[in-house]
Design a protein around this motif. Structure first.
Motif, PDB file in Angstrom:
ATOM      1  N   TYR A   4      -3.636   0.741   7.995  1.00 37.19           N
ATOM      2  CA  TYR A   4      -2.581   0.992   8.336  1.00 37.19           C
ATOM      3  C   TYR A   4      -2.239   2.645   7.237  1.00 37.19           C
ATOM      4  O   TYR A   4      -1.189   3.170   7.972  1.00 37.19           O
ATOM      5  N   LEU A   5      -2.342   2.640   6.232  1.00 38.10           N
ATOM      6  CA  LEU A   5      -2.148   3.882   5.511  1.00 38.10           C
ATOM      7  C   LEU A   5      -3.299   4.997   5.576  1.00 38.10           C
ATOM      8  O   LEU A   5      -2.393   5.785   4.414  1.00 38.10           O
ATOM      9  N   GLY A   6      -4.457   4.880   4.991  1.00 37.59           N
ATOM     10  CA  GLY A   6      -5.699   4.979   5.297  1.00 37.59           C
ATOM     11  C   GLY A   6      -6.224   4.918   3.886  1.00 37.59           C
ATOM     12  O   GLY A   6      -5.603   4.401   3.251  1.00 37.59           O
ATOM     13  N   ARG A   7      -7.698   6.117   4.237  1.00 42.33           N
ATOM     14  CA  ARG A   7      -8.234   4.664   2.823  1.00 42.33           C
ATOM     15  C   ARG A   7      -8.113   5.618   1.257  1.00 42.33           C
ATOM     16  O   ARG A   7      -8.445   4.941   0.703  1.00 42.33           O
ATOM     17  N   ASP A   8      -6.752   7.154   1.945  1.00 43.35           N
ATOM     18  CA  ASP A   8      -6.341   7.544   0.121  1.00 43.35           C
ATOM     19  C   ASP A   8      -5.929   6.858  -0.602  1.00 43.35           C
ATOM     20  O   ASP A   8      -4.404   6.995  -0.313  1.00 43.35           O
ATOM     21  N   GLU A   9      -5.389   6.415  -1.328  1.00 46.62           N
ATOM     22  CA  GLU A   9      -4.105   5.032  -1.882  1.00 46.62           C
ATOM     23  C   GLU A   9      -3.652   6.238  -1.982  1.00 46.62           C
ATOM     24  O   GLU A   9      -2.229   5.818  -2.877  1.00 46.62           O
ATOM     25  N   ARG A  10      -3.984   7.165  -3.410  1.00 45.80           N
ATOM     26  CA  ARG A  10      -3.033   7.894  -3.581  1.00 45.80           C
ATOM     27  C   ARG A  10      -2.100   8.749  -3.053  1.00 45.80           C
ATOM     28  O   ARG A  10      -1.269   9.297  -3.525  1.00 45.80           O
ATOM     29  N   LYS A  11      -2.169   8.996  -1.645  1.00 46.67           N
ATOM     30  CA  LYS A  11      -1.295   9.138  -0.913  1.00 46.67           C
ATOM     31  C   LYS A  11      -0.284   8.349  -0.406  1.00 46.67           C
ATOM     32  O   LYS A  11       0.439   8.315   0.694  1.00 46.67           O
ATOM     33  N   TRP A  12      -0.257   6.738  -1.012  1.00 44.70           N
ATOM     34  CA  TRP A  12       0.389   6.043  -0.353  1.00 44.70           C
ATOM     35  C   TRP A  12       1.658   5.534  -1.506  1.00 44.70           C
ATOM     36  O   TRP A  12       1.491   5.738  -2.053  1.00 44.70           O
ATOM     37  N   ASP A  13       2.333   5.193  -0.609  1.00 39.05           N
ATOM     38  CA  ASP A  13       3.582   5.132  -1.352  1.00 39.05           C
ATOM     39  C   ASP A  13       3.565   3.903  -2.302  1.00 39.05           C
ATOM     40  O   ASP A  13       2.800   3.217  -2.465  1.00 39.05           O
ATOM     41  N   ALA A  14       4.414   4.678  -3.487  1.00 41.05           N
ATOM     42  CA  ALA A  14       3.920   3.118  -4.867  1.00 41.05           C
ATOM     43  C   ALA A  14       4.434   2.017  -4.153  1.00 41.05           C
ATOM     44  O   ALA A  14       3.199   0.807  -5.081  1.00 41.05           O
ATOM     45  N   ARG A  15       4.876   1.743  -3.668  1.00 38.84           N
ATOM     46  CA  ARG A  15       5.488   0.025  -3.165  1.00 38.84           C
ATOM     47  C   ARG A  15       3.891  -0.459  -2.951  1.00 38.84           C
ATOM     48  O   ARG A  15       3.970  -0.996  -2.679  1.00 38.84           O
ATOM     49  N   PHE A  16       3.494   0.146  -1.914  1.00 39.47           N
ATOM     50  CA  PHE A  16       2.383  -0.281  -1.479  1.00 39.47           C
ATOM     51  C   PHE A  16       1.457  -0.237  -2.654  1.00 39.47           C
ATOM     52  O   PHE A  16      -0.038  -1.489  -2.472  1.00 39.47           O
ATOM     53  N   ARG A  17       1.228   0.679  -2.823  1.00 45.13           N
ATOM     54  CA  ARG A  17      -0.592   0.300  -4.415  1.00 45.13           C
ATOM     55  C   ARG A  17      -0.219  -0.777  -5.645  1.00 45.13           C
ATOM     56  O   ARG A  17      -0.883  -0.725  -5.901  1.00 45.13           O
ATOM     57  N   CYS A  18       1.729  -0.992  -5.150  1.00 45.39           N
ATOM     58  CA  CYS A  18       1.303  -2.397  -6.130  1.00 45.39           C
ATOM     59  C   CYS A  18       1.076  -3.273  -6.200  1.00 45.39           C
ATOM     60  O   CYS A  18       0.430  -3.995  -6.501  1.00 45.39           O
ATOM     61  N   PRO A  58       8.025  -8.427  12.817  1.00 45.72           N
ATOM     62  CA  PRO A  58       6.930  -7.384  13.090  1.00 45.72           C
ATOM     63  C   PRO A  58       6.109  -7.870  11.553  1.00 45.72           C
ATOM     64  O   PRO A  58       6.942  -7.633  10.599  1.00 45.72           O
ATOM     65  N   ALA A  59       4.849  -7.961  12.002  1.00 54.77           N
ATOM     66  CA  ALA A  59       4.240  -7.645  10.071  1.00 54.77           C
ATOM     67  C   ALA A  59       3.247  -7.053  10.291  1.00 54.77           C
ATOM     68  O   ALA A  59       2.019  -7.164  11.685  1.00 54.77           O
ATOM     69  N   TRP A  60       2.612  -6.206   9.935  1.00 53.26           N
ATOM     70  CA  TRP A  60       0.953  -5.879   9.224  1.00 53.26           C
ATOM     71  C   TRP A  60      -0.175  -6.909   8.682  1.00 53.26           C
ATOM     72  O   TRP A  60       0.482  -7.541   8.686  1.00 53.26           O
ATOM     73  N   TYR A  61      -1.091  -7.468   9.971  1.00 52.31           N
ATOM     74  CA  TYR A  61      -2.243  -7.665  10.247  1.00 52.31           C
ATOM     75  C   TYR A  61      -3.746  -7.626   9.516  1.00 52.31           C
ATOM     76  O   TYR A  61      -3.942  -6.328   9.907  1.00 52.31           O
ATOM     77  N   LEU A  62      -4.461  -7.992   9.341  1.00 52.31           N
ATOM     78  CA  LEU A  62      -5.529  -8.102   9.328  1.00 52.31           C
ATOM     79  C   LEU A  62      -6.404  -9.033   9.723  1.00 52.31           C
ATOM     80  O   LEU A  62      -5.457 -10.306   9.689  1.00 52.31           O
ATOM     81  N   TRP A  63      -7.265  -8.680  11.316  1.00 52.46           N
ATOM     82  CA  TRP A  63      -7.580  -9.521  11.162  1.00 52.46           C
ATOM     83  C   TRP A  63      -9.456 -10.116  11.501  1.00 52.46           C
ATOM     84  O   TRP A  63     -10.525  -8.745  11.799  1.00 52.46           O
ATOM     85  N   ARG A  82      -6.600  -4.502   0.478  1.00 51.84           N
ATOM     86  CA  ARG A  82      -6.970  -2.785   0.411  1.00 51.84           C
ATOM     87  C   ARG A  82      -7.601  -2.696   1.824  1.00 51.84           C
ATOM     88  O   ARG A  82      -6.851  -1.751   2.095  1.00 51.84           O
ATOM     89  N   ARG A  83      -7.984  -3.393   2.895  1.00 54.22           N
ATOM     90  CA  ARG A  83      -7.878  -3.700   3.185  1.00 54.22           C
ATOM     91  C   ARG A  83      -7.088  -3.200   4.380  1.00 54.22           C
ATOM     92  O   ARG A  83      -7.406  -2.526   5.382  1.00 54.22           O
ATOM     93  N   LEU A  84      -6.356  -4.148   4.252  1.00 58.69           N
ATOM     94  CA  LEU A  84      -5.495  -4.599   5.484  1.00 58.69           C
ATOM     95  C   LEU A  84      -4.341  -2.982   4.938  1.00 58.69           C
ATOM     96  O   LEU A  84      -3.926  -2.331   6.531  1.00 58.69           O
ATOM     97  N   LEU A  85      -4.586  -2.798   3.702  1.00 57.89           N
ATOM     98  CA  LEU A  85      -3.005  -1.411   4.021  1.00 57.89           C
ATOM     99  C   LEU A  85      -3.817  -0.135   4.053  1.00 57.89           C
ATOM    100  O   LEU A  85      -2.948   1.112   4.955  1.00 57.89           O
ATOM    101  N   SER A  86      -5.588   0.135   3.588  1.00 57.93           N
ATOM    102  CA  SER A  86      -6.046   0.796   4.369  1.00 57.93           C
ATOM    103  C   SER A  86      -5.685   1.218   6.251  1.00 57.93           C
ATOM    104  O   SER A  86      -6.025   2.475   6.734  1.00 57.93           O
TER     105      SER A  86
END
Length: 139
Positions: free
Chosen positions: A95-109, A25-30, A89-93
């Motif tokens: 799946y995780l929402g636009r507010d990076e402060r709410k992301w788990d630290a491993r994704f912010r890294c 499984p993978a998160w992706y960006l089209w 940032r476009r990919l992670l947003s």
């Protein structure tokens, strides 16, 4: 028919098949008619693509409650490319929402650590074969 770009813009999970055989499984960006998959040394995908670039990607939904059934099947040769923060940032947003402060630290890294040190890269595949089907039914 359905709007394929709109469907693929949703926060869905793709299944990526590479040499091995292996499916993951993978998160992706089209984006720009290509699948972009974030990966690195924690997974074998980049190594597998370097060894044998032919991959397949499936993105689908099947909701038996509503009868929504859609699928995109794609095949092509992939390439490993350097990681870039704006695309990350476009990919992670998605799946995780636009507010990076709410992301788990491993994704912010991914966005703030040096990708050269961390080993973060993109696997990019422009499909040679692309099938989009609406197999929906009424409940």
């Amino acid at each position: 028919m359905f709007d394929v770009d709109e469907f693929l813009a949703g926060p869905l999970t793709a299944r990526v098949a590479a040499a091995g055989p292996t499916v993951r499984p993978a998160w992706y960006l089209w984006e720009k008619q290509a699948f972009w998959i974030l990966t690195g040394p924690w997974a074998r995908l980049a190594r597998l693509v370097r060894e044998s670039p032919s991959i397949a990607v499936t993105v689908d939904v099947c909701d038996v409650g509503t009868g929504l059934v859609r699928q995109v099947l794609a095949r092509g040769d992939a390439e490993v490319l350097p990681f870039d923060v704006p695309r990350g940032r476009r990919l992670l947003s998605r799946y995780l929402g636009r507010d990076e402060r709410k992301w788990d630290a491993r994704f912010r890294c991914y966005l703030h650590d040096d990708p050269e040190v961390k080993g973060t890269v993109w696997v990019r595949m422009v499909p040679k074969r692309f099938v989009a089907e609406d197999l929906g039914y009424r409940v």
